[in-house]
Design a protein around this motif. Structure first.
Motif, PDB file in Angstrom:
ATOM      1  N   SER A 206      83.579  14.592  33.458  1.00  0.00           N
ATOM      2  CA  SER A 206      84.106  15.498  34.803  1.00  0.00           C
ATOM      3  C   SER A 206      83.515  15.609  35.803  1.00  0.00           C
ATOM      4  O   SER A 206      83.940  15.365  37.164  1.00  0.00           O
ATOM      5  N   ILE A 207      82.033  15.605  36.064  1.00  0.00           N
ATOM      6  CA  ILE A 207      81.316  15.618  37.305  1.00  0.00           C
ATOM      7  C   ILE A 207      81.173  14.300  37.987  1.00  0.00           C
ATOM      8  O   ILE A 207      81.364  14.242  39.332  1.00  0.00           O
ATOM      9  N   ASP A 208      81.094  13.248  37.280  1.00  0.00           N
ATOM     10  CA  ASP A 208      81.356  12.002  37.808  1.00  0.00           C
ATOM     11  C   ASP A 208      82.888  11.592  38.485  1.00  0.00           C
ATOM     12  O   ASP A 208      82.814  11.128  39.579  1.00  0.00           O
ATOM     13  N   GLY A 209      83.985  12.191  37.729  1.00  0.00           N
ATOM     14  CA  GLY A 209      85.101  11.983  38.347  1.00  0.00           C
ATOM     15  C   GLY A 209      85.273  12.889  39.694  1.00  0.00           C
ATOM     16  O   GLY A 209      85.875  12.301  40.409  1.00  0.00           O
ATOM     17  N   LEU A 210      84.592  14.044  39.642  1.00  0.00           N
ATOM     18  CA  LEU A 210      84.661  14.788  40.673  1.00  0.00           C
ATOM     19  C   LEU A 210      84.189  14.284  42.047  1.00  0.00           C
ATOM     20  O   LEU A 210      84.392  14.154  43.121  1.00  0.00           O
ATOM     21  N   ALA A 211      83.059  13.612  41.517  1.00  0.00           N
ATOM     22  CA  ALA A 211      82.038  12.907  42.719  1.00  0.00           C
ATOM     23  C   ALA A 211      82.819  11.620  43.044  1.00  0.00           C
ATOM     24  O   ALA A 211      82.988  11.310  44.467  1.00  0.00           O
ATOM     25  N   LEU A 212      83.633  11.110  42.285  1.00  0.00           N
ATOM     26  CA  LEU A 212      84.411   9.806  42.811  1.00  0.00           C
ATOM     27  C   LEU A 212      85.639  10.307  43.634  1.00  0.00           C
ATOM     28  O   LEU A 212      85.733   9.683  44.616  1.00  0.00           O
ATOM     29  N   ILE A 213      86.195  11.414  43.330  1.00  0.00           N
ATOM     30  CA  ILE A 213      87.369  11.864  44.035  1.00  0.00           C
ATOM     31  C   ILE A 213      86.740  12.357  45.420  1.00  0.00           C
ATOM     32  O   ILE A 213      87.475  12.209  46.593  1.00  0.00           O
ATOM     33  N   THR A 214      85.687  13.088  45.551  1.00  0.00           N
ATOM     34  CA  THR A 214      85.355  13.894  46.784  1.00  0.00           C
ATOM     35  C   THR A 214      84.282  12.929  47.782  1.00  0.00           C
ATOM     36  O   THR A 214      84.074  13.420  48.969  1.00  0.00           O
ATOM     37  N   GLY A 215      83.975  11.953  47.278  1.00  0.00           N
ATOM     38  CA  GLY A 215      82.708  10.901  47.773  1.00  0.00           C
ATOM     39  C   GLY A 215      81.432  11.850  48.075  1.00  0.00           C
ATOM     40  O   GLY A 215      80.647  11.450  48.857  1.00  0.00           O
ATOM     41  N   ARG A 216      81.262  12.732  47.094  1.00  0.00           N
ATOM     42  CA  ARG A 216      79.960  13.479  47.464  1.00  0.00           C
ATOM     43  C   ARG A 216      79.021  13.075  46.098  1.00  0.00           C
ATOM     44  O   ARG A 216      79.459  12.950  44.791  1.00  0.00           O
ATOM     45  N   THR A 217      77.856  12.739  46.388  1.00  0.00           N
ATOM     46  CA  THR A 217      76.712  12.661  45.046  1.00  0.00           C
ATOM     47  C   THR A 217      76.394  13.940  44.463  1.00  0.00           C
ATOM     48  O   THR A 217      75.926  14.956  45.081  1.00  0.00           O
ATOM     49  N   PRO A 218      76.657  14.091  43.209  1.00  0.00           N
ATOM     50  CA  PRO A 218      76.121  15.401  42.467  1.00  0.00           C
ATOM     51  C   PRO A 218      74.625  15.647  42.556  1.00  0.00           C
ATOM     52  O   PRO A 218      73.975  14.512  42.500  1.00  0.00           O
ATOM     53  N   PRO A 220      71.681  18.961  41.647  1.00  0.00           N
ATOM     54  CA  PRO A 220      71.367  20.245  40.842  1.00  0.00           C
ATOM     55  C   PRO A 220      71.871  21.347  41.401  1.00  0.00           C
ATOM     56  O   PRO A 220      72.321  22.237  40.824  1.00  0.00           O
ATOM     57  N   ASP A 221      71.476  21.518  42.741  1.00  0.00           N
ATOM     58  CA  ASP A 221      71.777  22.743  43.662  1.00  0.00           C
ATOM     59  C   ASP A 221      73.270  23.082  43.517  1.00  0.00           C
ATOM     60  O   ASP A 221      73.714  24.382  43.862  1.00  0.00           O
ATOM     61  N   GLN A 222      74.111  22.171  43.432  1.00  0.00           N
ATOM     62  CA  GLN A 222      75.612  22.357  43.294  1.00  0.00           C
ATOM     63  C   GLN A 222      76.262  22.908  41.771  1.00  0.00           C
ATOM     64  O   GLN A 222      77.553  23.350  42.022  1.00  0.00           O
ATOM     65  N   PHE A 223      75.398  22.975  41.068  1.00  0.00           N
ATOM     66  CA  PHE A 223      75.777  23.272  39.725  1.00  0.00           C
ATOM     67  C   PHE A 223      74.922  24.312  38.863  1.00  0.00           C
ATOM     68  O   PHE A 223      73.715  24.562  39.447  1.00  0.00           O
ATOM     69  N   GLU A 224      75.451  25.347  38.202  1.00  0.00           N
ATOM     70  CA  GLU A 224      74.550  26.078  37.302  1.00  0.00           C
ATOM     71  C   GLU A 224      73.754  25.414  36.351  1.00  0.00           C
ATOM     72  O   GLU A 224      73.882  24.329  35.989  1.00  0.00           O
ATOM     73  N   THR A 227      75.026  23.969  33.182  1.00  0.00           N
ATOM     74  CA  THR A 227      76.027  22.554  33.352  1.00  0.00           C
ATOM     75  C   THR A 227      75.123  21.306  33.638  1.00  0.00           C
ATOM     76  O   THR A 227      75.507  20.316  33.259  1.00  0.00           O
ATOM     77  N   TRP A 228      74.234  21.544  34.669  1.00  0.00           N
ATOM     78  CA  TRP A 228      73.647  20.307  35.027  1.00  0.00           C
ATOM     79  C   TRP A 228      72.638  19.718  33.752  1.00  0.00           C
ATOM     80  O   TRP A 228      72.820  18.579  33.703  1.00  0.00           O
ATOM     81  N   ALA A 229      72.236  20.657  33.116  1.00  0.00           N
ATOM     82  CA  ALA A 229      71.645  20.268  31.817  1.00  0.00           C
ATOM     83  C   ALA A 229      72.469  19.519  30.911  1.00  0.00           C
ATOM     84  O   ALA A 229      72.138  18.282  30.311  1.00  0.00           O
ATOM     85  N   LEU A 230      73.619  19.967  30.715  1.00  0.00           N
ATOM     86  CA  LEU A 230      74.612  19.255  29.797  1.00  0.00           C
ATOM     87  C   LEU A 230      75.167  17.831  30.495  1.00  0.00           C
ATOM     88  O   LEU A 230      75.193  16.921  29.830  1.00  0.00           O
ATOM     89  N   TYR A 231      75.252  17.935  31.844  1.00  0.00           N
ATOM     90  CA  TYR A 231      75.460  16.787  32.788  1.00  0.00           C
ATOM     91  C   TYR A 231      74.456  15.514  32.251  1.00  0.00           C
ATOM     92  O   TYR A 231      74.697  14.392  32.118  1.00  0.00           O
ATOM     93  N   GLU A 232      72.964  16.148  32.283  1.00  0.00           N
ATOM     94  CA  GLU A 232      71.706  15.012  32.132  1.00  0.00           C
ATOM     95  C   GLU A 232      72.086  14.439  30.716  1.00  0.00           C
ATOM     96  O   GLU A 232      71.769  13.309  30.720  1.00  0.00           O
TER      97      GLU A 232
END
Length: 276
Positions: A206-218, A220-224, A227-232
């Motif tokens: 989900s997060i990598d897909g959003l990064a691809l769409i927005t062109g922004r690098t995820p 930790p400060d952008q997420f709770e 959420t970031w722990a689950l992402y890692e």
């Protein structure tokens, strides 16, 4: 469409208390949780704002808030409703789209309007024999109902939740159905590990897909933090671990399907305790 209801960040949690918008309040008792992830939808339906509100469910995101808020929540059969045009399936088929409603009738009517595949769907559920709305109030005959009061994970179940199952089982007996205590033999450790693997990988997707769409690098400060722990954790999963988890859940699905060769209904607690 009336509006956007509250959800946890990315719809990942079983509570609805995001940092962005704050906690959803249960209309029955504003000091208790609405559950999640469709907690805002459940609260809106329970409060009478709308007759139905969108929800989706991978690990209980329709069923948990429905239980917390005293409304009707149905997680339909996998691929009963299409995920078109964006997706074929989500999280290996875990996630299904439907709604929370004030009645079974409304849920059935909505499912009639939304069920069925779209062109190019990878798989779909067999079409119903007749409209779902026609099933509401239809004579089901004498059903074979199994009930259990324990959690598949082995965790504790509150006495109120156990009592609710016994009350429902007694009502079904009074209605003339065959009711027995039974449950399929399931491997709790396999279920938990496979679910976490798919859920964390799905968070990363989900997060990598959003990064691809927005062109922004995820970052930790952008997420709770959770959420970031689950992402890692998701990024630590291997491709083979994902496929092993998917195969494990498919095996469990077959075990449950075989159980339903002998029973029409499996009645269980929805939650392990009343809304916290």
């Amino acid at each position: 469409i009336l509006g956007k209801t509250n959800t946890p960040e990315l719809g990942l949690l079983a509570t609805t208390e995001p940092c962005l918008l704050g906690p959803s309040r249960n209309p029955w008792d504003t000091g208790r949780t609405t559950g999640g992830s469709s907690g805002g939808s459940a609260a809106a339906v329970a409060a009478g704002l709308v007759p139905m509100a969108h929800g989706n469910d991978g690990g209980g995101s329709i069923r948990i808030p429905a239980s917390c808020c005293g409304v009707f929540g149905l997680k339909p059969t996998r691929a009963r409703t299409t995920l078109s045009p964006e997706y074929g399936d989500i999280f290996g088929g875990l996630v299904v789209e439907h709604a929370l409603t004030r009645s079974v009738r409304d849920s059935a009517a909505l499912l009639d309007a939304t069920a069925g595949p779209d062109v190019g769907d990878p798989y779909w559920a067999p079409p119903p024999v007749r409209p779902f709305l026609h099933e509401v109030g239809a004579d089901p005959g004498r059903l074979r109902i199994a009930f259990s009061t324990t959690a598949v994970t082995g965790g504790p179940v509150h006495a109120d939740c156990v009592s609710a199952v016994h009350d429902a089982a007694a009502l079904c007996t009074d209605l003339g159905h065959e009711v027995v205590e039974a449950a399929p033999a399931l491997l709790a450790d396999l279920i938990a590990q496979a679910f976490i693997t798919l859920w964390s990988a799905g968070c990363a997707w989900s997060i990598d897909g959003l990064a691809l769409i927005t062109g922004r690098t995820p970052t930790p400060d952008q997420f709770e933090p959770l959420t970031w722990a689950l992402y890692e954790i998701g990024h630590q999963q291997s491709a083979s671990a994902y496929l092993v988890a998917l195969a494990g859940l498919q095996r469990i699905a077959r075990d449950i399907a075989r159980f339903f060769l002998n029973y029409d209904v499996w009645l269980t607690p929805t939650l392990g305790e009343p809304p916290v």
